[in-house]
Write an enzyme that holds these catalytic residues in place. Structure first.
Site, PDB file in Angstrom:
ATOM      1  N   PHE A 142     -13.849   2.923   5.084  1.00  0.00           N
ATOM      2  CA  PHE A 142     -12.900   2.227   4.218  1.00  0.00           C
ATOM      3  C   PHE A 142     -12.615   3.065   2.980  1.00  0.00           C
ATOM      4  CE2 PHE A 142     -11.135  -1.049   1.492  1.00  0.00           C
ATOM      5  CZ  PHE A 142     -10.280  -1.667   2.388  1.00  0.00           C
ATOM      6  N   GLY A 189       0.782  -1.241   0.000  1.00  0.00           N
ATOM      7  CA  GLY A 189       0.000   0.000   0.000  1.00  0.00           C
ATOM      8  C   GLY A 189       0.807   1.280   0.000  1.00  0.00           C
ATOM      9  N   ASP A 249      -5.919  -0.478  -1.268  1.00  0.00           N
ATOM     10  CA  ASP A 249      -6.693  -1.404  -2.094  1.00  0.00           C
ATOM     11  C   ASP A 249      -7.952  -1.891  -1.403  1.00  0.00           C
ATOM     12  OD1 ASP A 249      -5.192  -3.048  -0.165  1.00  0.00           O
ATOM     13  OD2 ASP A 249      -6.017  -4.736  -1.280  1.00  0.00           O
ATOM     14  N   GLU A 258       3.992   4.430   5.910  1.00  0.00           N
ATOM     15  CA  GLU A 258       2.804   3.576   5.861  1.00  0.00           C
ATOM     16  C   GLU A 258       1.682   4.305   5.134  1.00  0.00           C
ATOM     17  OE1 GLU A 258       1.365   1.088   5.596  1.00  0.00           O
ATOM     18  OE2 GLU A 258       0.912  -0.065   7.377  1.00  0.00           O
ATOM     19  N   ASP A 294      -4.755   2.294  10.810  1.00  0.00           N
ATOM     20  CA  ASP A 294      -6.154   1.988  11.124  1.00  0.00           C
ATOM     21  C   ASP A 294      -6.197   1.530  12.581  1.00  0.00           C
ATOM     22  OD1 ASP A 294      -8.804   1.333  11.054  1.00  0.00           O
ATOM     23  OD2 ASP A 294      -8.651  -0.279   9.618  1.00  0.00           O
TER      24      ASP A 294
HETATM   25  P1  IMP Z   1      -4.075  -1.789  10.843  1.00  0.00           P
HETATM   26  O1  IMP Z   1      -3.217  -2.902  11.330  1.00  0.00           O
HETATM   27  O2  IMP Z   1      -5.510  -1.982  11.270  1.00  0.00           O
HETATM   28  O3  IMP Z   1      -3.572  -0.416  11.247  1.00  0.00           O
HETATM   29  O4  IMP Z   1      -4.141  -1.899   9.277  1.00  0.00           O
HETATM   30  C1  IMP Z   1      -3.125  -1.471   8.503  1.00  0.00           C
HETATM   31  C2  IMP Z   1      -3.226  -1.926   7.064  1.00  0.00           C
HETATM   32  O5  IMP Z   1      -4.552  -2.291   6.704  1.00  0.00           O
HETATM   33  C3  IMP Z   1      -2.872  -0.787   6.149  1.00  0.00           C
HETATM   34  O6  IMP Z   1      -1.487  -0.754   5.895  1.00  0.00           O
HETATM   35  C4  IMP Z   1      -3.689  -1.094   4.907  1.00  0.00           C
HETATM   36  O7  IMP Z   1      -2.996  -1.987   4.054  1.00  0.00           O
HETATM   37  C5  IMP Z   1      -4.922  -1.788   5.452  1.00  0.00           C
HETATM   38  N1  IMP Z   1      -6.039  -0.837   5.613  1.00  0.00           N
HETATM   39  C6  IMP Z   1      -6.535  -0.317   6.761  1.00  0.00           C
HETATM   40  N2  IMP Z   1      -7.548   0.521   6.532  1.00  0.00           N
HETATM   41  C7  IMP Z   1      -7.715   0.540   5.190  1.00  0.00           C
HETATM   42  C8  IMP Z   1      -8.621   1.254   4.309  1.00  0.00           C
HETATM   43  O8  IMP Z   1      -9.485   2.051   4.695  1.00  0.00           O
HETATM   44  N3  IMP Z   1      -8.471   0.995   2.984  1.00  0.00           N
HETATM   45  C9  IMP Z   1      -7.537   0.153   2.475  1.00  0.00           C
HETATM   46  N4  IMP Z   1      -6.668  -0.521   3.262  1.00  0.00           N
HETATM   47  C10 IMP Z   1      -6.756  -0.325   4.603  1.00  0.00           C
HETATM   48 MG    MG Z   2      -4.204  -3.668   2.116  1.00  0.00          MG
END
Ligand code: IMP
Ligand code: MG
Length: 182
Positions: free
Chosen positions: A155, A46, A162, A101, A105
């Site tokens: 999202f 990403g 993606d 990054e 999220d």
């Molecule tokens: P986390 O571990 O929940 O912080 O998620 C991190 C990863 O999830 C990011 O590096 C993205 O690849 C994916 N991600 C989280 N939220 C989104 C979104 O809204 N759209 C697309 N990918 C996301």
């Molecule tokens: Mg992803």
């Protein structure tokens, strides 16, 4: 041909917003890392578009490396179950690491990566997040030093982000129409 743009309900960050963000972040990083020759560590896949634009706004010497982890599969919510798919190539002991990054999220992915990197004795580890989702009661430890933009808890896709591996090549960040993934 299926037009990706038709799947987008709303544009959150357009190309000019993205350019401004990268300039501002690059300027701050250039000041803070002037003599540190940091390794900008891009989290695949990403963050690739963001990293490519960001490093061109960093005007001091830096290196890049890549790491790939998988946490979501094809789902739209984090499972907290993080796996290393590709590790960095180089030794990071004594080095300044700046993780780039695409989005923070839940933060579980970054918590995992940072713990792992710290066990390898780098001089410092900081995070530059292109976007941070405004989430209440986030449980993660990670606090990004540099933030491109805060986005609502929904999202989003585009500019590297993606849904099921699609939409990464959109030049802007937008919200998918609900019918696309429901
Ligand atoms: P986390 O571990 O929940 O912080 O998620 C991190 C990863 O999830 C990011 O590096 C993205 O690849 C994916 N991600 C989280 N939220 C989104 C979104 O809204 N759209 C697309 N990918 C996301
Ligand atoms: Mg992803």
């Amino acid at each position: 041909m299926n037009d990706m743009h038709d799947d987008i309900q709303e544009i959150i960050l357009d190309e000019s917003d993205i350019r401004d963000i990268n300039r501002r972040l690059g300027e701050a990083i250039t000041k803070d890392y002037a003599d540190k020759n940091p390794i900008v560590l891009s989290v695949l896949k990403g963050a690739v578009l963001f990293t490519a634009d960001l490093i061109r706004e960093i005007k001091c010497p830096c290196e890049i490396d890549f790491m790939a982890v998988s946490s979501y599969g094809n789902a739209t919510k984090s499972s907290g179950d993080v796996r290393i798919v590709k590790d960095l190539d180089g030794d990071i002991s004594g080095r300044h690491i700046l993780i780039s990054e695409d989005i923070l999220d839940s933060g579980l992915t970054l918590d995992f990566i940072i713990d792992l990197l710290k066990s390898r004795n780098p001089a410092s580890v900081e995070v530059c997040a292109f976007t941070v989702k405004d989430i209440e009661n986030r449980v993660c430890k990670t606090v990004p030093k540099y933030v491109g933009a805060h986005v609502a808890d929904q999202f989003i896709v585009g500019y590297g982000l993606d849904y099921a591996e699609r939409y990464r090549n959109l030049p802007y960040v937008g919200v998918l129409k609900p019918e696309v993934y429901s």
